[in-house]
Design an enzyme around this catalytic site. Structure first.
Site, mmCIF file in Angstrom:
data_model
loop_
_atom_site.group_PDB
_atom_site.id
_atom_site.type_symbol
_atom_site.label_atom_id
_atom_site.label_comp_id
_atom_site.label_asym_id
_atom_site.label_seq_id
_atom_site.Cartn_x
_atom_site.Cartn_y
_atom_site.Cartn_z
ATOM 1 C CG HIS A 428 -1.997 1.370 1.269
ATOM 2 N ND1 HIS A 428 -1.287 2.280 2.283
ATOM 3 C CD2 HIS A 428 -2.938 1.602 0.671
ATOM 4 C CE1 HIS A 428 -1.884 3.253 1.948
ATOM 5 N NE2 HIS A 428 -3.155 2.850 1.238
ATOM 6 N NE ARG A 518 32.591 -0.224 -16.029
ATOM 7 C CZ ARG A 518 31.600 0.919 -16.353
ATOM 8 N NH1 ARG A 518 30.629 0.978 -15.949
ATOM 9 N NH2 ARG A 518 32.197 1.856 -16.691
ATOM 10 N N GLY A 717 38.946 0.976 -24.975
ATOM 11 C CA GLY A 717 38.843 1.338 -23.607
ATOM 12 C C GLY A 717 40.044 2.256 -23.477
ATOM 13 C CB SER A 718 39.930 6.115 -23.602
ATOM 14 O OG SER A 718 38.844 6.222 -22.756
ATOM 15 C CB CYS A 767 32.989 1.191 -23.546
ATOM 16 S SG CYS A 767 34.505 0.434 -23.382
#
Length: 814
Positions: A428, A518, A717-718, A767
């Site tokens: 509720h 991930r 993946g910098s 990414c």
């Protein structure tokens, strides 16, 4: 002379349809609609009849009490709680003790005996439910405003319950609700549903929404359940089990259970043999608390019925279900739908604006529970233990209590936030707080012990599944996004998503899918146990008698793995559901799932991790990513990961999932990983299955053509590429000033791998953090011709606007 339908006092479910709300109220009209049109589609609906609104009007006129009821409401002030309580008590008393007209009484007795004959036994037990003629309208939910009586047996008990139902049209909360919605008290009439009881006291029951109650995501069925009669779930007296099922692939014959959460289910409502007190609440046996109240097959069955009901009504629905636990009703052990009404909150919301609450500062967390909604509220705490004290509550305070029921609604609507100790997402307190747009944290377990009257607190529901009550009044902001103003781009704008519970919200931001999901977050937050400890559980348990440390570890594993006796299955199913929830939120767009990339110093912190993890001097460039997967010690854990991904794609039907291998140092490593995935049944190219590789090591760039022969695509993946290009540890503060993705060396590597990917016909995205943080880096990627960028959700819209401008400048068409 026979009566017209409008004049009849009794109408059976097979005589009713959804257009009969004025005659029998929303509940009865819906039951009749389903009984007529959905039973032939396999949906089980218990039979019954309606005591009509005409019967209620007949009572008022024949007993001569209409004016007395009106007089009892004279001087009503719903903002004065004591005044409301007194007026409501008088109105109910007038109706409750009025004598039913003889002809009405005779017809109710006759209908009950007919129902008994149909069931094949005398004095059957029935549910007696109120059904107001204005309830369940799309913009006004009267659900729960009147009373329900369960396990009613025999004619006299039925007649007594009918009088009580009629009187409940004037409960305090119903009076207050009608005033708020602008309904006249004598423009709403009461009908009664008399329905065969389903013996869920010996099984389980609960509530279903055909839409996610928190985000409004329409692709999922949300099921809650507990043992015993369903009132404990509806009232919020228990923390129920929760399940999510994805509708699109369910309709294709798949089994997409993308969420299962074990509730504590401390109590259950059961029958008694005393008709003066036909039901009671008892403690749920410990063994039942630790098991799910329905099987996977039953979850799928309920979800299928929900889609049938939703498709029939052509709108999101709020449904109650029950499982028959013994042979008292035809179809022993089967599931039944006992109510259905339109969902009245998210289905009414505007869909072109997204509102996001952002907490700007944190303090000590005093209490944690389940978040309802995604807003923030703050104010002074008022702890109220019983509804008899609600007159003490002041507007703008934070209501703290054990649980709420409809009697609390007059004060809930003036609260800045609501905190309860018990209840699940369909209780509720949760339903009303959503309708009112008030943040609520439910099922805390300890709020009344920790929070004290007069404390200033901030109630935050914007941080995921968990809601937090912080000490003090904290600053926050409200960000709005108008979706109609977002331009299209050629460059796909994807998202980095880690928290499955946020996926249903985040997918509503304009996007082209997920470029980075991930696995580590799911493993760390939802499993919390080293996979090898789960796979070696039997071996550990055998040692527990002679080793106290191992015995303690086994206890931890048992506690965390809840209802699962098969610990490998716990790992596979939990990981699969976490991935599946993200994948279904963004379906059918691509969702790129990065395989686990824990480092040894992270894995060792999982339960049992100390048994399996070595100590490394530099874990950042140590035993991580691909090198783990083919290692003979870790390989079984990687195979379990593959089984989870296979389940997502094959069993759940979420073929939009793409796997991505992290930290793959050499082409040979890549080939080894692909071979193991094939062995585990996750075959590259089969059913459109693709495998990407992270381009985050200089070797991935230098030999990109070789990696392109093994993998279907790249994702830059910098973060790691920057640290390895510049020869620094990105976790070290000493050299952090050198770390910069915009460094020319990094940019040359990025440009090179994009060029090679394009030349080999492979997809390439990014990414890493860089395009989320630096607009100029995002512009550089557009110039290089990158296919996609995966960004943090809070930067998606801002970056998409910048990319649209850059593409326009370069003459690139969307």
């Amino acid at each position: 002379m026979s009566k017209s339908r409008e004049e009849k006092y009794i109408l059976w479910f097979n005589e009713l349809g959804i257009g009969d709300v004025p005659l029998v109220g929303g509940k009865n009209a819906s039951l009749g609609e389903m009984y007529q049109f959905l039973t032939n589609k396999g949906v089980n609906i218990p039979n019954g009849f309606a005591v009509t609104a005409s019967a209620y009007r007949h009572l008022l006129k024949d007993a001569g009490i209409e004016n007395d009821v009106k007089d009892s409401l004279a001087g009503l002030d719903t903002h004065d709680i004591r005044n409301l309580q007194e007026r409501g008590r008088k109105a109910r008393s007038v109706i409750r003790y009025a004598k039913l007209p003889k002809d009405l009484e005779d017809e109710i007795r006759e209908a009950y005996q007919k129902l008994c004959k149909e069931a094949g036994r005398p004095d059957i037990d029935v549910a007696v439910r109120s059904s107001a003629t204005a309830e369940d309208l799309p913009d006004a939910s009267f659900a729960g405003q009147q009373e329900t009586y369960l396990n009613i047996r025999g004619e006299e008990s039925l007649l007594d319950s009918c009088r009580s139902c009629f009187a409940s049209l004037f409960t305090d909360r119903a009076i207050s609700y009608r005033e708020d919605k602008g309904f006249g008290h004598f423009d709403v009439y009461l009908s009664i549903a008399v329905q065969l009881m389903i013996r869920s006291d010996a099984a389980s029951s609960g509530v279903i929404f055909s839409i996610d109650t928190e985000s409004g995501f329409k692709g999922a069925v949300f099921i809650t359940g507990a043992y015993g009669l369903g009132e404990t779930v509806v009232q919020g007296a228990v923390n129920p089990d929760e399940f999510y099922v994805f509708k699109p692939t369910l309709k294709e014959g798949k089994r997409p259970i993308v969420g299962k959460r074990l509730g504590s289910k401390e109590i259950m409502m059961v029958y008694t043999s005393d008709q003066r007190r036909p039901i009671k609440t008892v403690d749920t046996p410990e063994s039942m608390r630790k098991t799910f109240c329905v099987s996977d097959d039953e979850i799928i069955q309920l979800a299928k019925w929900t889609t049938i009901i939703e498709d029939h009504y052509k709108k999101p629905m709020d449904i109650e279900w029950a499982k028959n636990g013994d042979g008292d009703y035809e179809g022993d052990g089967k599931l039944y739908i006992v109510q259905a009404r339109p969902e009245t909150i998210h289905s009414q919301k505007a869909t072109n604006v997204i509102e996001t609450y952002v907490l700007k500062k944190q303090s000590e967390v005093l209490v944690t529970g389940q978040a309802v909604g995604a807003k923030i509220g703050q104010g002074i705490v008022n702890v109220i233990k019983t509804s008899s004290r609600i007159h003490e509550f002041k507007k703008g305070e934070v209501l703290v209590t054990g649980m709420t029921d409809p009697d609390w609604e007059p004060v809930m609507k003036i609260a800045s936030a609501i905190v309860t100790e018990r209840g699940g997402r369909t209780c509720h307190a949760a339903i009303v707080s959503r309708e009112l747009g008030i943040p609520a944290v439910i099922g805390t377990g300890n709020a009344m012990r920790v929070l004290r009257d007069g404390m200033e607190v901030t109630v935050s529901c914007c941080e995921g599944q968990d809601g937090h009550i912080y000490d003090g009044i904290l600053p926050f902001e409200i960000e709005t996004i108008e979706l109609d103003n977002i331009p299209k781009t050629r460059t796909k704008i994807m998202m980095n998503v880690g928290i499955p519970e946020k996926a249903f919200d985040q997918c509503q931001i304009p996007n082209d899918g997920v470029g980075l999901a991930r696995e580590e977050f799911i493993i760390n937050s939802y499993i919390g146990i080293h996979p090898l400890a789960l796979l070696n559980y039997d071996e550990l348990k055998a040692k527990a008698d002679s080793d106290m440390d191992i015995a303690a570890l086994v206890r931890q594993i048992d506690e965390k793995s809840g209802a699962y006796t098969d610990k490998e299955e716990f790992f596979i199913e939990t990981l699969a559901m976490g991935i599946g929830r993200i994948a279904c939120a963004f379906y059918p767009n691509d969702v790129v799932v990065r395989l686990s990339d824990f480092k040894t110093n992270e894995y060792i912190n999982l339960v049992g991790g100390y048994l399996y993890e070595p100590t490394e001097s530099n874990p950042m460039i140590g035993w991580r990513g691909a090198s783990r997967y083919y290692d003979k010690e870790y390989k079984p854990a990687f195979v379990a990961e593959c089984k989870a991904l296979k389940r997502v794609r094959d069993d759940m039907g979420l073929t939009n999932v793409i796997a991505m291998v992290p930290f793959c140092r050499t082409v040979e490593e890549g080939k080894k990983v692909i071979a193991i995935m094939n062995e585990a049944g996750l075959v590259q190219g089969e059913n459109g299955f693709q495998v990407y590789v992270m381009a985050e090591i200089p070797s991935n760039v230098i030999q990109a053509d070789g990696f392109a022969e093994v993998f279907d695509g790249f994702s830059i993946g910098s973060n790691d590429l920057t640290q390895l290009a510049l020869g620094l540890d990105r976790d070290s503060e000493l050299v952090s000033h050198i770390y910069d993705e915009r460094n020319e060396s990094v940019k040359r590597l990025v440009a090179s791998v994009i060029k090679t990917a394009k030349a080999t016909g492979k997809k390439i995205g990014i990414c890493g953090q860089a395009p989320s943080d630096f607009p100029e880096f995002a512009a550089f990627l557009v110039e290089c011709g990158i296919d996609s960028m995966s960004l943090n959700p809070d930067t998606v819209v801002k970056t998409k606007l910048e990319i649209a401008a850059k593409e326009k400048e370069l003459g690139i068409k969307p």
